[in-house]
Motif scaffolding. Structure first.
Motif, short mmCIF file in Angstrom:
data_model
loop_
_atom_site.label_atom_id
_atom_site.label_comp_id
_atom_site.label_asym_id
_atom_site.label_seq_id
_atom_site.Cartn_x
_atom_site.Cartn_y
_atom_site.Cartn_z
N ASN A 3 0.81 -1.21 0.00
CA ASN A 3 0.00 0.00 0.00
C ASN A 3 0.85 1.27 0.00
O ASN A 3 0.53 2.26 -0.68
CB ASN A 3 -0.93 -0.01 1.23
CG ASN A 3 -1.95 1.12 1.19
OD1 ASN A 3 -2.54 1.39 0.15
ND2 ASN A 3 -2.15 1.77 2.33
N LEU A 4 1.96 1.29 0.75
CA LEU A 4 2.81 2.47 0.82
C LEU A 4 3.41 2.77 -0.55
O LEU A 4 3.45 3.92 -0.98
CB LEU A 4 3.92 2.25 1.85
CG LEU A 4 4.96 3.37 1.96
CD1 LEU A 4 4.30 4.69 2.31
CD2 LEU A 4 6.04 3.01 3.00
N THR A 5 3.90 1.73 -1.24
CA THR A 5 4.46 1.91 -2.57
C THR A 5 3.44 2.52 -3.52
O THR A 5 3.73 3.45 -4.27
CB THR A 5 4.97 0.57 -3.13
OG1 THR A 5 5.99 0.05 -2.27
CG2 THR A 5 5.53 0.74 -4.53
N THR A 6 2.23 1.99 -3.47
CA THR A 6 1.16 2.49 -4.33
C THR A 6 0.86 3.96 -4.05
O THR A 6 0.69 4.77 -4.97
CB THR A 6 -0.12 1.66 -4.12
OG1 THR A 6 0.16 0.28 -4.40
CG2 THR A 6 -1.22 2.14 -5.05
N GLN A 7 0.84 4.32 -2.78
CA GLN A 7 0.53 5.69 -2.39
C GLN A 7 1.62 6.67 -2.85
O GLN A 7 1.33 7.75 -3.35
CB GLN A 7 0.35 5.78 -0.87
CG GLN A 7 -0.90 5.06 -0.37
CD GLN A 7 -0.94 5.01 1.15
OE1 GLN A 7 0.09 5.10 1.81
NE2 GLN A 7 -2.14 4.85 1.71
N ILE A 8 2.89 6.27 -2.68
CA ILE A 8 3.99 7.15 -3.09
C ILE A 8 4.02 7.29 -4.60
O ILE A 8 4.22 8.39 -5.14
CB ILE A 8 5.35 6.63 -2.57
CG1 ILE A 8 5.36 6.60 -1.04
CG2 ILE A 8 6.49 7.49 -3.09
CD1 ILE A 8 6.63 6.02 -0.46
N LEU A 9 3.80 6.17 -5.31
CA LEU A 9 3.78 6.23 -6.77
C LEU A 9 2.64 7.12 -7.27
O LEU A 9 2.80 7.86 -8.25
CB LEU A 9 3.63 4.81 -7.35
CG LEU A 9 4.90 3.96 -7.38
CD1 LEU A 9 4.58 2.54 -7.85
CD2 LEU A 9 5.94 4.59 -8.31
N ASP A 10 1.53 7.06 -6.57
CA ASP A 10 0.40 7.92 -6.96
C ASP A 10 0.75 9.39 -6.77
O ASP A 10 0.42 10.25 -7.60
CB ASP A 10 -0.83 7.56 -6.12
CG ASP A 10 -2.03 8.43 -6.46
OD1 ASP A 10 -2.56 8.31 -7.59
OD2 ASP A 10 -2.42 9.26 -5.61
N ALA A 11 1.46 9.70 -5.66
CA ALA A 11 1.84 11.09 -5.40
C ALA A 11 2.88 11.59 -6.39
O ALA A 11 2.95 12.80 -6.67
CB ALA A 11 2.37 11.21 -3.97
N LEU A 12 3.70 10.67 -6.94
CA LEU A 12 4.79 11.06 -7.83
C LEU A 12 4.44 10.90 -9.32
O LEU A 12 5.33 11.06 -10.16
CB LEU A 12 6.05 10.23 -7.51
CG LEU A 12 6.71 10.49 -6.16
CD1 LEU A 12 7.88 9.55 -5.95
CD2 LEU A 12 7.16 11.95 -6.03
N GLN A 13 3.20 10.58 -9.62
CA GLN A 13 2.84 10.46 -11.03
C GLN A 13 2.98 11.81 -11.73
O GLN A 13 2.95 12.86 -11.08
CB GLN A 13 1.43 9.91 -11.18
CG GLN A 13 0.34 10.77 -10.56
CD GLN A 13 -1.03 10.16 -10.73
OE1 GLN A 13 -1.54 10.10 -11.84
NE2 GLN A 13 -1.63 9.70 -9.62
N ASP A 14 3.18 11.78 -13.04
CA ASP A 14 3.53 12.98 -13.80
C ASP A 14 2.61 14.16 -13.54
O ASP A 14 3.05 15.31 -13.45
CB ASP A 14 3.55 12.65 -15.29
CG ASP A 14 4.65 11.67 -15.65
OD1 ASP A 14 5.58 11.53 -14.82
OD2 ASP A 14 4.59 11.04 -16.72
N SER A 15 1.32 13.91 -13.41
CA SER A 15 0.37 15.01 -13.24
C SER A 15 0.46 15.69 -11.87
O SER A 15 0.03 16.82 -11.70
CB SER A 15 -1.06 14.48 -13.45
OG SER A 15 -1.36 13.47 -12.49
#
Length: 282
Positions: A3-15
């Motif tokens: 879950n943490l990985t998913t959350q950080i990746l979501d925060a760092l997505q290009d948009s």
């Protein structure tokens, strides 16, 4: 992918990454107003490699995972660059730690399950702290390498071998004479004797503040090495207080030519090499 990985990746997505970086730089400026010009570009590259590492399966709560190698190498480069520019280890670490606030805010906004927030916050804190610690350690190692290299360069600069006359070399010693410096003097002087074919070497200790048993042993070792090369040595700069110290310590300089001044040593060297200097009468 946890879950943490998913959350950080979501925060760092290009948009969303631009907003994260803007808040990151703003937070960093509150602790260090003099950020380098490359701070924004560095932040963008760090964020990109952070997302890349997570996408490749790197552990989100540990920066020791080998899959973080690309990001680790970037931090190594930043740390070495900062050390070479005279920055402090704290500046680089604070810059990395400033990433924590925007990411924590993003996790808080995107996490509907408040019960998972403490674990997510702890995992993210562990990751960013690990990045900052890695940066500080690398910075310190780089600074130590720079200091070591500068010390070696200063040793070489502080022990110049000067050609005073045909077949006569001189080494003016200034400052404390220790084992490392003696080794540099010996190597440099012996190589110069070979290169120039000189018969005599003058070691001038006028600039050496004190002479103790250890310093005398270093000098005697250097004299012995010079003689093994088929040359001879004269020690100059024997001041009254140094002469008294040598006698008081019972140091045996028998067989070693000594003179009070470099001029006297040069006169003796010229005499030994068959030169005769005469003043021209007008």
């Amino acid at each position: 992918m946890n879950n943490l990985t998913t959350q950080i990746l979501d925060a760092l997505q290009d948009s969303k990454r631009a907003a994260i970086i803007a808040e990151w730089i703003q937070e960093a400026r509150t602790h260090n107003a003099s950020l380098p010009r490359s701070a924004v570009a560095d932040a963008e590259e760090i964020a990109s490699l952070l997302a890349r590492g997570l996408g490749e399966g790197a552990q989100a709560d540990s920066f020791k995972d080998p899959k973080w190698s690309a990001l680790q190498q970037l931090l190594v480069n930043l740390s070495r660059s900062g050390a070479a520019q005279g920055q402090s280890a704290g500046n680089t670490s604070v810059f990395i730690l400033a990433l924590k606030k925007p990411l924590l805010s993003a996790l808080a906004q995107g996490n509907a399950n408040t019960g998972e927030l403490p674990a997510s916050f702890w995992g993210l804190t562990t990751l960013v702290d690990g990045m900052a610690q890695f940066t500080a350690t690398t910075f310190q190692r780089a600074r130590e390498e720079i200091i070591s290299r500068q010390q070696e360069e200063l040793l070489e600069l502080s022990t110049p071998v000067v050609k005073l006359w045909e077949g006569v070399l001189a080494v003016p010693m200034i400052g404390t004479l220790d084992s490392n410096r003696t080794q540099v003097v010996m190597e440099t002087l012996l190589q110069s004797i070979v290169d120039t074919g000189s018969e005599l070497a003058i070691i001038d200790i006028t600039g050496v503040p004190t002479v103790d048993t250890l310093v005398a042993q270093h000098l005697l070792k250097t004299v012995t090495a010079i003689r093994l090369m088929g040359a001879d040595c004269i020690i100059s700069g024997i001041r009254p207080q140094i002469a008294q110290t040598i006698v008081h310590l019972g140091i045996d300089l028998q067989g070693v030519s000594t003179k009070a001044t470099l001029a006297d040593a040069l006169a003796l060297a010229l005499q030994r090499t068959g030169w005769r200097i005469a003043r021209q009468v007008a």
